[in-house]
Design an enzyme around this catalytic site. Structure first.
Site, PDB file in Angstrom:
ATOM      1  N   GLU A 320       0.824  -1.210   0.000  1.00 18.21           N
ATOM      2  CA  GLU A 320       0.000   0.000   0.000  1.00 18.21           C
ATOM      3  C   GLU A 320       0.854   1.253   0.000  1.00 18.21           C
ATOM      4  O   GLU A 320       0.677   2.154  -0.830  1.00 18.21           O
ATOM      5  CB  GLU A 320      -0.935   0.001   1.213  1.00 18.21           C
ATOM      6  CG  GLU A 320      -1.859   1.212   1.283  1.00 18.21           C
ATOM      7  CD  GLU A 320      -2.864   1.229   0.149  1.00 18.21           C
ATOM      8  OE1 GLU A 320      -2.680   2.032  -0.797  1.00 18.21           O
ATOM      9  OE2 GLU A 320      -3.825   0.449   0.194  1.00 18.21           O
ATOM     10  N   ASP A 324       1.218   3.998  -3.076  1.00 17.27           N
ATOM     11  CA  ASP A 324       0.803   5.387  -2.887  1.00 17.27           C
ATOM     12  C   ASP A 324       1.941   6.367  -3.139  1.00 17.27           C
ATOM     13  O   ASP A 324       1.776   7.385  -3.829  1.00 17.27           O
ATOM     14  CB  ASP A 324       0.289   5.580  -1.457  1.00 17.27           C
ATOM     15  CG  ASP A 324      -1.015   4.859  -1.183  1.00 17.27           C
ATOM     16  OD1 ASP A 324      -1.676   4.427  -2.141  1.00 17.27           O
ATOM     17  OD2 ASP A 324      -1.375   4.719   0.005  1.00 17.27           O
ATOM     18  N   SER A 570      -7.010   1.935  -4.154  1.00 21.64           N
ATOM     19  CA  SER A 570      -5.728   2.337  -3.559  1.00 21.64           C
ATOM     20  C   SER A 570      -4.822   2.968  -4.596  1.00 21.64           C
ATOM     21  O   SER A 570      -3.952   3.780  -4.264  1.00 21.64           O
ATOM     22  CB  SER A 570      -5.015   1.119  -2.956  1.00 21.64           C
ATOM     23  OG  SER A 570      -5.666   0.657  -1.808  1.00 21.64           O
ATOM     24  N   ASP A 611     -16.678  11.359 -18.941  1.00 27.87           N
ATOM     25  CA  ASP A 611     -17.804  10.548 -18.502  1.00 27.87           C
ATOM     26  C   ASP A 611     -17.561   9.080 -18.848  1.00 27.87           C
ATOM     27  O   ASP A 611     -17.145   8.749 -19.956  1.00 27.87           O
ATOM     28  CB  ASP A 611     -19.083  11.044 -19.184  1.00 27.87           C
ATOM     29  CG  ASP A 611     -20.340  10.488 -18.547  1.00 27.87           C
ATOM     30  OD1 ASP A 611     -20.229   9.865 -17.482  1.00 27.87           O
ATOM     31  OD2 ASP A 611     -21.425  10.685 -19.129  1.00 27.87           O
ATOM     32  N   ILE A 612     -17.811   8.202 -17.893  1.00 33.55           N
ATOM     33  CA  ILE A 612     -17.654   6.762 -18.087  1.00 33.55           C
ATOM     34  C   ILE A 612     -19.050   6.154 -18.211  1.00 33.55           C
ATOM     35  O   ILE A 612     -19.885   6.320 -17.314  1.00 33.55           O
ATOM     36  CB  ILE A 612     -16.899   6.112 -16.911  1.00 33.55           C
ATOM     37  CG1 ILE A 612     -15.560   6.827 -16.681  1.00 33.55           C
ATOM     38  CG2 ILE A 612     -16.692   4.624 -17.163  1.00 33.55           C
ATOM     39  CD1 ILE A 612     -14.615   6.782 -17.852  1.00 33.55           C
ATOM     40  N   GLY A 630     -23.613  10.690 -17.507  1.00 36.90           N
ATOM     41  CA  GLY A 630     -23.779  11.537 -16.332  1.00 36.90           C
ATOM     42  C   GLY A 630     -23.262  10.839 -15.082  1.00 36.90           C
ATOM     43  O   GLY A 630     -22.603   9.804 -15.148  1.00 36.90           O
ATOM     44  N   ASP A 632     -23.041   8.507 -11.908  1.00 34.24           N
ATOM     45  CA  ASP A 632     -23.601   7.208 -11.539  1.00 34.24           C
ATOM     46  C   ASP A 632     -22.837   6.679 -10.324  1.00 34.24           C
ATOM     47  O   ASP A 632     -21.700   7.089 -10.064  1.00 34.24           O
ATOM     48  CB  ASP A 632     -23.521   6.213 -12.707  1.00 34.24           C
ATOM     49  CG  ASP A 632     -22.120   6.062 -13.256  1.00 34.24           C
ATOM     50  OD1 ASP A 632     -21.255   5.506 -12.537  1.00 34.24           O
ATOM     51  OD2 ASP A 632     -21.866   6.490 -14.404  1.00 34.24           O
TER      52      ASP A 632
END
Length: 653
Positions: A320, A324, A570, A611-612, A630, A632
């Site tokens: 992690e 990061d 992550s 937008d996905i 839009g 979601d």
């Protein structure tokens, strides 16, 4: 605070029969905690350090204040508040100060003996035991723990009825752990805490908040295969199978940074035992950031947070932090990165412990941290022996956290208190981003909520299990996307489906914030899924998440001296944080303020994101929600479009 609170634990606030006609019971302890015994009454001449926590003001206006500095249509956009402004605004009223001072004076405590804390929330004075006992209508005792640790306190205390509304709590009184209670209502319930439940009814596990950095934490990135070092490429042709920093720059159309304005800052929070390996950072920079200006993050060690280790500890404790920092530091280079390493290797830490360190007033706000969930220092088990960090560390302009709880893991009161602090950080000009989790509509480790008895099940069915702090309306919740199978950086992304699913859904605690209302209501009118209230909060009045997403699939990461691919929110969260740090850099270079709380601007300018419209986030025996045009509850408003976002934020004052 205008917290859009929907479901909340019912707390009893009562006035009980008191030993005199004008006094009421303020707090009471029903039993002595395990390990302690009452030794003797205190001598009346002994001196006690009395601290009276006054009731705070203006909490119901926090949302209003935050929108003044965060909404793009506000004429005071970007005029963030100083710590002094925040302290004074939420400080107790002068009436509260005057009422308590007058009461103390009437009982022989002259005003010149009393001083007010720097945070303005406390009245502090020394009093003899005799004075305190008469003042609070109580009896003080000396207690001793089996470890030998002494304590001074009482089992209950009283204050005048007209004074009680102006006081939150008083110390030393009924608390045995050296930490103040969260509230007088909570103290009256302390004996029942083992049966405490979250807002939706799930039983609460003591000290669960401290497990966030555990080696088996569900927040950690999900591993993929190890990579042959010679096969690790930094071109754009292999981004579908192995994401590198240049893939992200191509996807979101931003270039490497060129400046490091000292007024800008970027922070990443890690929770011990999760730690980075310096050798891993060196390997990554040698391959993907050869001109890296800062090779070791600036360490802010909170409550004994350790330095980056040099010996290999394993994926479950290094992945992690390595992920990061490798991506966060590379993408903001040459801007510096601050690492907030929170907690020692024994006690660990919670999100509250981090917030205590960057805002000392939070240590006592609304009664302080929860001793059944948050860490206590000095560590009685032999770890960090210093005092708990209350203040002393500055908040960076952007703060990224890749860890998350289930909303059902903690009480609503605990979450509302913490959410208030995120609002105050926004007031001060800090952008706070949290990962939404990796299990779709299910909670961590694919747990869902059994509708019959409100316990967590194996995820094969039940009620959707939202993430926290992602559901707090004052953080930016980050989901995950990926390059479509056999696609390239030039193709529209899809909701992630490789080993993890983007966390998303609707809160059972927080209501619908005004900045998000139009987007959420539009989704319900066009994309309402075939589930009812037996599956999720479909009231259309609750906070939806995520707010945005970024790529979180198949990141090439140096961990334990080898390269591997990893996936998860992550990964997407530090990417989003780095991009907003670059936007801050440009605004600050232009003489403007940091962007602070970004959600109102994002929802007012959805065209500034990609937008996905493909993919879903299954869980709890369902296909979850579906990405549509839009906003979601899978990918939020979409992924960053850096040129458009930069233009949007630079156009603001």
């Amino acid at each position: 605070m205008h917290f859009f609170l929907l479901a909340f634990i019912s707390l009893i606030v009562g006035s009980f029969a008191a030993p005199s006609t004008n006094h009421v019971l303020h707090e009471k302890r029903h039993n002595i905690p395990a390990g302690w015994r009452q030794v003797e009454k205190l001598d009346g001449t002994e001196v006690l350090p009395i601290r009276i926590a006054l009731t705070q003001s203006n909490l119901d206006r926090t949302d209003e204040y935050l929108m003044r500095v965060s909404h793009p249509e506000s004429h005071t956009y970007g005029q963030h508040w100083s710590a002094k402004d925040i302290a004074e605004t939420f400080a107790p009223t002068q009436e509260s100060v005057d009422v308590v001072i007058a009461w103390l004076k009437s009982r022989g405590i002259e005003p010149q003996r009393v001083h007010r804390s720097q945070s303005l929330g406390w009245l502090i004075f020394d009093a003899t035991v005799d004075e305190a006992q008469k003042l609070f209508k109580t009896q003080y005792y000396r207690y001793r723990h089996s470890s030998g640790k002494p304590h001074v306190g009482c089992t209950e205390y009283h204050v005048p009825e007209h004074v009680s509304p102006h006081i939150d709590f008083i110390t030393p009184t009924v608390v045995f752990n050296g930490k103040v209670p969260r509230s007088k209502e909570e103290l009256q319930r302390r004996v029942k805490r083992s049966n405490l439940k979250a807002a939706i009814g799930v039983p609460i596990k003591p000290k669960f908040a401290l497990t966030i950095g555990a080696p088996d934490s569900a927040s950690l990135p999900k591993p993929g295969p190890l990579l042959n070092t010679t096969a690790v490429l930094d071109g754009l042709t292999s981004c579908e199978t192995s994401i590198t920093p240049n893939c992200l720059r191509a996807l979101y159309e931003f270039s490497p940074g060129t400046s490091a304005n000292p007024k800008n800052s970027f922070g990443i929070v890690e929770y011990t035992p999760q730690v980075y390996l310096q050798g891993d950072l060196d390997i990554f920079f040698a391959n993907f950031s050869t001109n890296q200006a800062q090779r070791t993050p600036t360490l802010n060690s909170i409550d004994g947070g350790p330095l980056g280790t040099t010996a290999t500890a394993g994926f479950s404790t290094n992945a992690e932090s390595d992920l990061d920092l490798e991506y966060g530091m590379t993408l903001v280079n040459p801007q510096k990165t601050t690492l907030y390493q929170v907690g020692d290797t024994i006690e660990g830490a919670s999100f509250n412990d981090f917030l205590d360190a960057i805002d000392g007033s939070y240590c006592t706000y609304d009664g302080g941290d929860d001793p059944t969930q948050d860490s206590q220092y000095p560590d009685t088990r032999g770890g960090y022996q210093g005092p708990k960090n209350c203040g002393g560390f500055a908040a960076t302009k952007v703060i990224v956290t890749s860890y998350a709880y289930n909303e059902a893991d903690l009480t609503a009161r605990y979450e509302v208190r913490q959410c208030a602090e995120y609002a105050k950080l926004g007031l001060a000009g800090t952008t706070v981003l949290y990962a939404t989790g990796d299990y779709g509509v299910a909670g961590n480790k694919e747990k869902c909520i059994e509708s019959s008895n409100k316990t967590l099940n194996n995820g094969s069915g039940g009620i959707f299990n939202p993430s926290f702090p992602a559901t707090c309306p004052y953080v930016t919740a980050v989901g995950a996307t990926q390059i479509r199978p056999n696609g390239s950086v030039n193709d529209p992304e899809v909701a992630i489906e490789t080993s993890i699913r983007s966390g998303g859904g609707f809160s059972n605690v927080f209501g619908l914030p005004t900045y998000q209302a139009e987007a959420v209501q539009s989704w319900f009118s066009t994309g309402n899924p075939p589930y009812g209230a037996d599956r999720f909060n479909n009231s259309q009045t609750s906070r939806g998440y995520p707010d945005i997403s970024a790529n979180g699939a198949k990141f090439v990461v140096a961990v334990d001296s080898a390269f591997a691919v990893m996936s998860g929110t992550s990964a997407s969260t530090p990417v989003a944080g780095a991009i907003f740090t670059l936007i801050n850099e440009e605004r600050i270079n232009a003489g403007k303020s940091s962007i602070g709380f970004i959600n109102p601007v994002l929802y007012a300018n959805p065209g500034a994101l990609n937008d996905i419209t493909s993919g879903d986030n299954p869980g709890c025996g369902t296909s979850g929600f579906t990405a549509v045009k839009g906003w979601d509850p899978v990918t939020g408003l979409g992924t960053p479009n850096y040129p458009k976002l930069l233009s949007t934020f630079l156009a603001l004052p």
